[in-house]
Scaffold this active site. Structure first.
Site, PDB file in Angstrom:
ATOM      1  N   PRO A 138       0.811  -1.228   0.000  1.00 41.46           N
ATOM      2  CG  PRO A 138      -0.831  -1.565   1.607  1.00 41.46           C
ATOM      3  CD  PRO A 138       0.473  -2.109   1.123  1.00 41.46           C
ATOM      4  CB  CYS A 139       4.241   2.134   1.214  1.00 45.54           C
ATOM      5  SG  CYS A 139       4.988   0.570   0.834  1.00 45.54           S
ATOM      6  CE1 TYR A 159       7.389 -14.394  -4.497  1.00 41.22           C
ATOM      7  CE2 TYR A 159       6.931 -13.028  -2.575  1.00 41.22           C
ATOM      8  CZ  TYR A 159       7.781 -13.837  -3.302  1.00 41.22           C
ATOM      9  OH  TYR A 159       9.035 -14.089  -2.831  1.00 41.22           O
TER      10      TYR A 159
HETATM   11  C1  LIG Z   1      -0.212   5.287   1.615  1.00 36.88           C
HETATM   12  C2  LIG Z   1       0.439   4.326   2.565  1.00 36.88           C
HETATM   13  C3  LIG Z   1       1.803   4.390   2.787  1.00 36.88           C
HETATM   14  C4  LIG Z   1       2.415   3.492   3.671  1.00 36.88           C
HETATM   15  N1  LIG Z   1       3.775   3.553   3.845  1.00 36.88           N
HETATM   16  C5  LIG Z   1       4.383   2.670   4.646  1.00 36.88           C
HETATM   17  C6  LIG Z   1       5.797   2.676   4.805  1.00 36.88           C
HETATM   18  O1  LIG Z   1       6.504   3.483   4.189  1.00 36.88           O
HETATM   19  N2  LIG Z   1       6.364   1.765   5.647  1.00 36.88           N
HETATM   20  C7  LIG Z   1       5.607   0.851   6.332  1.00 36.88           C
HETATM   21  O2  LIG Z   1       6.173   0.028   7.072  1.00 36.88           O
HETATM   22  N3  LIG Z   1       4.270   0.821   6.194  1.00 36.88           N
HETATM   23  C8  LIG Z   1       3.639   1.693   5.380  1.00 36.88           C
HETATM   24  N4  LIG Z   1       2.270   1.665   5.243  1.00 36.88           N
HETATM   25  C9  LIG Z   1       1.518   0.722   6.059  1.00 36.88           C
HETATM   26  C10 LIG Z   1       1.529  -0.686   5.488  1.00 36.88           C
HETATM   27  O3  LIG Z   1       1.099  -0.638   4.136  1.00 36.88           O
HETATM   28  C11 LIG Z   1       0.574  -1.526   6.338  1.00 36.88           C
HETATM   29  O4  LIG Z   1       1.092  -1.578   7.652  1.00 36.88           O
HETATM   30  C12 LIG Z   1       0.455  -2.945   5.810  1.00 36.88           C
HETATM   31  O5  LIG Z   1      -0.060  -2.931   4.505  1.00 36.88           O
HETATM   32  C13 LIG Z   1      -0.472  -3.733   6.721  1.00 36.88           C
HETATM   33  O6  LIG Z   1      -0.553  -5.025   6.177  1.00 36.88           O
HETATM   34  P1  LIG Z   1      -1.722  -5.994   6.609  1.00 36.88           P
HETATM   35  O7  LIG Z   1      -1.506  -7.280   5.864  1.00 36.88           O
HETATM   36  O8  LIG Z   1      -1.832  -6.018   8.080  1.00 36.88           O
HETATM   37  O9  LIG Z   1      -3.074  -5.277   6.106  1.00 36.88           O
HETATM   38  P2  LIG Z   1      -3.558  -4.904   4.645  1.00 36.88           P
HETATM   39  O10 LIG Z   1      -2.439  -4.474   3.745  1.00 36.88           O
HETATM   40  O11 LIG Z   1      -4.702  -3.947   4.823  1.00 36.88           O
HETATM   41  O12 LIG Z   1      -4.120  -6.286   4.086  1.00 36.88           O
HETATM   42  C14 LIG Z   1      -5.301  -6.846   4.600  1.00 36.88           C
HETATM   43  C15 LIG Z   1      -5.872  -7.742   3.511  1.00 36.88           C
HETATM   44  O13 LIG Z   1      -6.998  -8.412   4.055  1.00 36.88           O
HETATM   45  C16 LIG Z   1      -7.994  -8.505   3.041  1.00 36.88           C
HETATM   46  N5  LIG Z   1      -9.285  -8.659   3.722  1.00 36.88           N
HETATM   47  C17 LIG Z   1      -9.880  -7.799   4.581  1.00 36.88           C
HETATM   48  N6  LIG Z   1     -11.062  -8.303   5.020  1.00 36.88           N
HETATM   49  C18 LIG Z   1     -11.195  -9.524   4.408  1.00 36.88           C
HETATM   50  C19 LIG Z   1     -12.207 -10.531   4.449  1.00 36.88           C
HETATM   51  N7  LIG Z   1     -13.314 -10.412   5.197  1.00 36.88           N
HETATM   52  N8  LIG Z   1     -12.051 -11.656   3.677  1.00 36.88           N
HETATM   53  C20 LIG Z   1     -10.916 -11.802   2.918  1.00 36.88           C
HETATM   54  N9  LIG Z   1      -9.941 -10.870   2.838  1.00 36.88           N
HETATM   55  C21 LIG Z   1     -10.068  -9.751   3.584  1.00 36.88           C
HETATM   56  C22 LIG Z   1      -7.866  -7.190   2.265  1.00 36.88           C
HETATM   57  O14 LIG Z   1      -8.382  -7.307   0.949  1.00 36.88           O
HETATM   58  C23 LIG Z   1      -6.353  -6.979   2.267  1.00 36.88           C
HETATM   59  O15 LIG Z   1      -5.722  -7.517   1.115  1.00 36.88           O
HETATM   60  C24 LIG Z   1       1.637   2.537   4.361  1.00 36.88           C
HETATM   61  C25 LIG Z   1       0.248   2.462   4.127  1.00 36.88           C
HETATM   62  C26 LIG Z   1      -0.369   3.332   3.225  1.00 36.88           C
HETATM   63  C27 LIG Z   1      -1.844   3.223   2.967  1.00 36.88           C
END
Ligand SMILES: Cc1cc2nc3c(=O)[nH]c(=O)nc-3n(C[C@H](O)[C@H](O)[C@H](O)COP(=O)(O)OP(=O)(O)OC[C@H]3O[C@@H](n4cnc5c(N)ncnc54)[C@H](O)[C@@H]3O)c2cc1C
Length: 140
Positions: free
Chosen positions: A43-44, A63
């Site tokens: 997402p970054c 991937y």
């Molecule tokens: C603009 C931006 C910039 C960022 N920059 C940085 C950075 O520079 N450095 C850093 O460390 N972090 C950064 N982040 C934060 C980082 O992107 C997040 O911490 C990370 O993506 C979190 O990963 P996650 O897998 O926990 O959640 P997510 O990336 O939100 O993934 C969750 C997944 O679950 C799926 N999902 C949700 N509900 C369901 C359901 N009911 N059934 C099936 N699937 C579901 C979604 O579709 C999604 O694919 C940034 C975020 C943003 C938005």
């Protein structure tokens, strides 16, 4: 038969958990479900996509589901939204198109991310103040 590991969410957390589960247990049956179109996305990079530096949204995914399946023997389902978790019977239910699919688990990992919030400061609700998250869906 190995343990059945079901991971809900294929973002950074879900994909890391899936890869780790495979390393820990070569025999496990691992299934990762994501309601969106991409897994292991970054997402970054979204600001670069919005700004036109990254041309295709899929280039933000590290991937493809196919690579993940081939290299790690992990079944990946995209466009699969989990809508119910039955902890008593150890089953999750996912909506996949018009179908409801049931997945039995021995180990369940929920990695569905977080919701963006707006800050409690003056002007947070002005036009043009937006939040950002990575949830690209197939249009039906
Ligand atoms: C603009 C931006 C910039 C960022 N920059 C940085 C950075 O520079 N450095 C850093 O460390 N972090 C950064 N982040 C934060 C980082 O992107 C997040 O911490 C990370 O993506 C979190 O990963 P996650 O897998 O926990 O959640 P997510 O990336 O939100 O993934 C969750 C997944 O679950 C799926 N999902 C949700 N509900 C369901 C359901 N009911 N059934 C099936 N699937 C579901 C979604 O579709 C999604 O694919 C940034 C975020 C943003 C938005």
């Amino acid at each position: 038969m190995g343990k059945r590991v079901v991971i809900v969410g294929g973002g950074a957390a879900g994909a890391s958990a899936a890869a780790r589960a495979r390393r820990l247990d070569p025999e496990a049956e691992i299934v990762m479900l994501d309601k969106g179109l991409f897994i292991s996305h970054a997402p970054c990079g979204i600001p670069y996509y919005i700004g036109g530096v990254v041309k295709e949204a899929q280039d933000l995914a590290i991937y493809t589901p196919e690579e993940f399946a081939k290299e790690r023997r992990i079944t990946v389902k995209i466009n699969a939204e989990v809508f119910d978790v039955d902890t008593k019977n150890q089953v999750v239910y996912a909506r996949e198109g018009n179908e409801t699919v049931k997945y039995q688990w021995d180990v369940l990992i929920i990695a569905t991310g977080a919701k963006p919030i707006t800050l409690p400061v003056e002007g947070h609700d002005l036009n043009g103040i937006l939040t950002l998250s990575f949830h690209m869906r197939r249009q039906n």
